[in-house]
Design a protein around this motif. Structure first.
Motif, short mmCIF file in Angstrom:
data_model
loop_
_atom_site.label_atom_id
_atom_site.label_comp_id
_atom_site.label_asym_id
_atom_site.label_seq_id
_atom_site.Cartn_x
_atom_site.Cartn_y
_atom_site.Cartn_z
N MET A 1 -2.37 -0.12 -8.67
CA MET A 1 -1.92 0.91 -7.53
C MET A 1 -2.99 0.74 -6.61
O MET A 1 -4.04 0.58 -6.74
CB MET A 1 -2.05 2.36 -8.36
N ALA A 2 -2.39 0.74 -5.35
CA ALA A 2 -3.43 0.66 -3.92
C ALA A 2 -2.88 1.57 -2.98
O ALA A 2 -1.60 2.09 -2.83
CB ALA A 2 -3.13 -0.87 -3.59
N ASN A 3 -3.91 1.95 -2.27
CA ASN A 3 -3.61 2.70 -1.24
C ASN A 3 -3.66 1.69 0.12
O ASN A 3 -4.92 1.10 0.33
CB ASN A 3 -4.65 3.90 -0.94
N HIS A 4 -2.90 1.68 1.12
CA HIS A 4 -2.69 1.08 2.26
C HIS A 4 -2.88 1.91 3.69
O HIS A 4 -1.87 2.81 3.85
CB HIS A 4 -1.56 0.09 2.69
N LEU A 5 -4.00 1.63 4.33
CA LEU A 5 -4.02 2.41 5.56
C LEU A 5 -3.57 1.54 6.80
O LEU A 5 -3.98 0.50 6.85
CB LEU A 5 -5.66 2.85 5.60
N HIS A 6 -2.69 2.21 7.61
CA HIS A 6 -2.13 1.62 9.00
C HIS A 6 -2.45 2.43 9.94
O HIS A 6 -2.48 3.59 10.01
CB HIS A 6 -0.50 1.33 8.57
N ILE A 7 -2.70 1.69 10.93
CA ILE A 7 -3.16 2.56 12.11
C ILE A 7 -2.25 2.46 13.15
O ILE A 7 -1.33 1.51 13.63
CB ILE A 7 -4.24 1.71 12.99
N GLY A 8 -1.25 3.48 13.67
CA GLY A 8 -0.37 3.58 14.54
C GLY A 8 1.11 3.64 14.15
O GLY A 8 1.89 4.43 14.50
N ASP A 9 1.13 2.79 12.98
CA ASP A 9 2.84 2.74 12.47
C ASP A 9 2.78 1.92 11.13
O ASP A 9 1.92 1.27 11.11
CB ASP A 9 3.56 2.08 13.61
N LEU A 10 3.99 2.26 10.53
CA LEU A 10 4.07 1.32 9.39
C LEU A 10 4.45 0.08 9.71
O LEU A 10 5.00 -0.25 10.66
CB LEU A 10 5.54 1.81 8.66
N PRO A 11 4.15 -1.14 8.76
CA PRO A 11 4.64 -2.34 9.12
C PRO A 11 6.11 -2.33 9.19
O PRO A 11 6.57 -1.84 8.22
CB PRO A 11 3.82 -3.23 8.23
N GLY A 47 3.70 3.56 -7.41
CA GLY A 47 2.29 3.25 -7.47
C GLY A 47 1.45 3.16 -6.41
O GLY A 47 0.35 3.36 -6.32
N ASP A 48 2.11 2.62 -5.14
CA ASP A 48 1.15 2.34 -3.94
C ASP A 48 1.61 3.55 -2.91
O ASP A 48 2.51 4.16 -3.18
CB ASP A 48 1.72 1.16 -3.25
N ALA A 49 0.44 3.60 -2.20
CA ALA A 49 0.64 4.73 -1.02
C ALA A 49 0.46 4.18 0.28
O ALA A 49 -0.50 3.36 0.28
CB ALA A 49 0.00 5.84 -1.20
N HIS A 50 1.31 4.38 1.13
CA HIS A 50 1.18 3.84 2.58
C HIS A 50 0.58 4.93 3.62
O HIS A 50 1.52 5.91 3.49
CB HIS A 50 2.29 2.93 3.01
N LEU A 51 -0.59 4.86 4.04
CA LEU A 51 -1.08 6.03 5.14
C LEU A 51 -0.68 5.49 6.33
O LEU A 51 -1.30 4.39 6.82
CB LEU A 51 -2.28 6.51 4.79
N VAL A 52 -0.17 6.20 7.35
CA VAL A 52 -0.11 5.96 8.87
C VAL A 52 -1.12 6.97 9.52
O VAL A 52 -0.84 8.11 9.48
CB VAL A 52 1.17 5.89 9.26
#
Length: 205
Positions: A1-11, A47-52
């Motif tokens: 499980m991982a949390n991914h932080l993106h700046i501005g937009d989703l990939p 299990g993963d979360a993506h934060l924008v």
């Protein structure tokens, strides 16, 4: 499980092939028109979360906007009415189709008046969520590890809650009512934006 932080937009293609995603947002407050949208968090339930972390100067997030309006992807919220209104105000999109675990809980769990995400998660998924970061500064230039973990926790379990609530709705014969409410929810959010936030338009008076 991982949390991914993106700046501005989703990939681009971040959720390719998904048929449903859990969605939540963090704002500078709870008043439409005053408080800006700061962060949108999303999970596909694996299990993963993506934060924008959004650019509040432009809100230029084409990949995020495309996901929110993709007719093939159901967006799962808890109290989606607020998030959908915020997305319309700041991202300029009408989010659909949607599912709201708070509405589902109110229709299925009539034995209680406790329908907050913390209460629903504890009963139906056995998860005791921390709300310590709920009122923190989401407009900060850099999010803390605690903020990221909190934001992720709000979407990681919504798929499991949806499955449990769907079974209860079918058992109680209210699944058709839930579907009708979900279909109407984007329109309810637009009514909020238009000024009918505190008004029940179906009431006699």
């Amino acid at each position: 499980m991982a949390n991914h932080l993106h700046i501005g937009d989703l990939p681009k293609g971040a959720f390719a092939g998904a048929t449903s995603v859990a969605v939540d947002s963090e704002t500078m407050g709870l008043r439409l028109g005053r408080d800006p949208l700061c962060v949108v968090q999303i999970s596909d339930g694996k299990g993963d979360a993506h934060l924008v972390q959004l650019d509040r100067a432009t809100y230029d997030a084409p990949n995020l906007k495309a996901l929110m309006t993709d007719p093939a992807v159901t967006k799962i919220f808890h109290f989606g009415r607020f998030d959908i209104a915020m997305f319309y105000l700041h991202l300029g999109v009408i989010t659909a189709p949607v599912y709201c675990t708070k509405i589902a809980s109110k229709l299925a769990r009539t034995y209680t008046d406790r329908h907050g995400l913390k209460d629903v998660s504890k009963e139906l998924a056995g998860i005791d969520m921390s709300k310590a970061q709920q009122s923190s500064d989401w407009g900060a230039a850099k999010l803390s590890d605690e903020q990221i973990a909190y934001a992720a926790s709000d979407v990681l379990h919504l798929h499991a809650l949806r499955a449990r609530l769907d079974a209860m709705l079918v058992r109680e014969g209210r699944d058709h009512l839930a579907r009708a409410c979900f279909d109407f929810l984007p329109h309810r959010a637009l009514l909020d934006v238009a000024g009918w936030e505190e008004v029940d338009i179906f009431a006699h008076m």
